[in-house]
Design an enzyme around this catalytic site. Sequence first.
Site, PDB file in Angstrom:
ATOM      1  NE  ARG A 103       4.752   2.436   2.494  1.00  0.00           N
ATOM      2  CZ  ARG A 103       4.080   2.507   1.343  1.00  0.00           C
ATOM      3  NH1 ARG A 103       4.589   1.968   0.249  1.00  0.00           N
ATOM      4  NH2 ARG A 103       2.915   3.110   1.290  1.00  0.00           N
ATOM      5  CG  HIS A 130      -1.526   2.566   3.840  1.00  0.00           C
ATOM      6  ND1 HIS A 130      -0.795   3.710   4.103  1.00  0.00           N
ATOM      7  CD2 HIS A 130      -1.364   2.314   2.513  1.00  0.00           C
ATOM      8  CE1 HIS A 130      -0.221   4.121   2.978  1.00  0.00           C
ATOM      9  NE2 HIS A 130      -0.553   3.297   2.005  1.00  0.00           N
ATOM     10  CD  GLN A 133      -4.230   4.830  -0.126  1.00  0.00           C
ATOM     11  OE1 GLN A 133      -3.075   4.847  -0.497  1.00  0.00           O
ATOM     12  NE2 GLN A 133      -5.209   5.353  -0.858  1.00  0.00           N
ATOM     13  CG  ASP A 224      -4.702  -3.197  -1.209  1.00  0.00           C
ATOM     14  OD1 ASP A 224      -3.905  -2.932  -2.139  1.00  0.00           O
ATOM     15  OD2 ASP A 224      -4.325  -3.341  -0.022  1.00  0.00           O
ATOM     16  CB  CYS A 264      -4.893   1.987  -1.812  1.00  0.00           C
ATOM     17  SG  CYS A 264      -4.403   0.252  -1.811  1.00  0.00           S
ATOM     18  NE  ARG A 292      -1.897   8.496   0.513  1.00  0.00           N
ATOM     19  CZ  ARG A 292      -0.934   7.564   0.571  1.00  0.00           C
ATOM     20  NH1 ARG A 292      -0.903   6.592  -0.318  1.00  0.00           N
ATOM     21  NH2 ARG A 292      -0.037   7.562   1.550  1.00  0.00           N
TER      22      ARG A 292
HETATM   23  N1   CP Z   1      -1.031   3.595  -2.065  1.00  0.00           N
HETATM   24  C1   CP Z   1       0.262   3.661  -1.671  1.00  0.00           C
HETATM   25  O1   CP Z   1       0.612   3.745  -0.498  1.00  0.00           O
HETATM   26  O2   CP Z   1       1.132   3.665  -2.724  1.00  0.00           O
HETATM   27  P1   CP Z   1       2.704   3.536  -2.611  1.00  0.00           P
HETATM   28  O3   CP Z   1       3.005   2.161  -2.088  1.00  0.00           O
HETATM   29  O4   CP Z   1       3.226   3.737  -4.010  1.00  0.00           O
HETATM   30  O5   CP Z   1       3.211   4.593  -1.665  1.00  0.00           O
HETATM   31  N1  NVA Z   2      -1.868  -3.823   0.974  1.00  0.00           N
HETATM   32  C1  NVA Z   2      -0.841  -3.231   0.139  1.00  0.00           C
HETATM   33  C2  NVA Z   2      -0.987  -1.752   0.102  1.00  0.00           C
HETATM   34  C3  NVA Z   2      -0.013  -1.023  -0.779  1.00  0.00           C
HETATM   35  C4  NVA Z   2      -0.195   0.456  -0.762  1.00  0.00           C
HETATM   36  C5  NVA Z   2       0.523  -3.643   0.664  1.00  0.00           C
HETATM   37  O1  NVA Z   2       0.716  -3.681   1.895  1.00  0.00           O
HETATM   38  O2  NVA Z   2       1.404  -3.941  -0.136  1.00  0.00           O
END
Ligand code: CP
Ligand code: NVA
Length: 311
Positions: A103, A130, A133, A224, A264, A292
Amino acid sequence: MGLRGRDLLAVGDLSSEELMALLERAEEFKRGSEPGTPLTRRSIALIFLRPSNRTRVSFEAAIARLGGHPIALFDREIEMGRRESVGDVGRILDGFVDGLVARIPSERDLRGLARAMRSPVINAMTDLGHPCQILADCLTVREQLGHLEGARVTFVGDGNNVCNSWIEAAQVAGIDLRVVTPAGYEPAPAVLQAAGQLRGVGGRVLVTNDLGQGLAGTDVIYTDVWTSMGQEEQHEDRRQDFGPYQVNERVLERAPEGARVMHCLPAHRGEEITDAVIDGPQSIVFDQAQNRYWLQLALLAEVFGPAGAEG
Ligand code: CP
Ligand code: NVA
């Protein structure tokens, strides 16, 4: 072709057959099929330069379930790009571990890591996408509706990373996607154009600022956060701009009665979604989060598992 030994950097890396095979494997595991321990004596590094609950814990649990050893690394430890270059981080990790889950805000850095490593690299979220997800979300949609192709999914909110991966999934899996954003927050034209070139069943992507148009006949209302990680200084402006796009009870009244609500997570309750909706009878948000684990269990088993019949 199978996913064994491959990177998973975007939904669009998969053909529609590969995506469906992945969902089927996840469903089998969820029904109780034994995944075995293909990761025995293998280690997977997880780089998290941004916070995570679901992604990190579901990946670590799935790696452990498959017999592997997860090693989580955070920015304060590796200081990637400052303490050493992205390429050097990748080259060194490649000698120690059998794969990487990352990430990282920068898509360019993610791809730099993937180039530096022979082992598979899985995208656990960048500012651009993502994929894990949305693959899990495809599992949830299929579970709920009984089909994915032709599913009508309305993404309400920011044309962000989550939205971008939906756009790719629409093309690969033949989803009828409606993206509803305030003016100025539409997905980037380059994302829409690139998705149009992907292999796949070929979906339909409608981008509109008109909530009513997006909600007509929909199966799923998806939202989101308005302010993604890294955009915190824009929070107040975004609260103003996105206000009319909150998923609340009035929005549900404008949508078909049976429409499901997805998010999400993490949710900013009271901003993009109200308590009444996220905790209400149309919400499948918490079942969605559990998927997930199943999707990633299947993904890891495919990428790191023993070769299938095709070798
Ligand atoms: N939805 C998601 O990716 O959650 P986290 O940021 O907690 O991993
Ligand atoms: N769009 C959000 C998704 C988190 C899972 C972000 O990037 O923070």
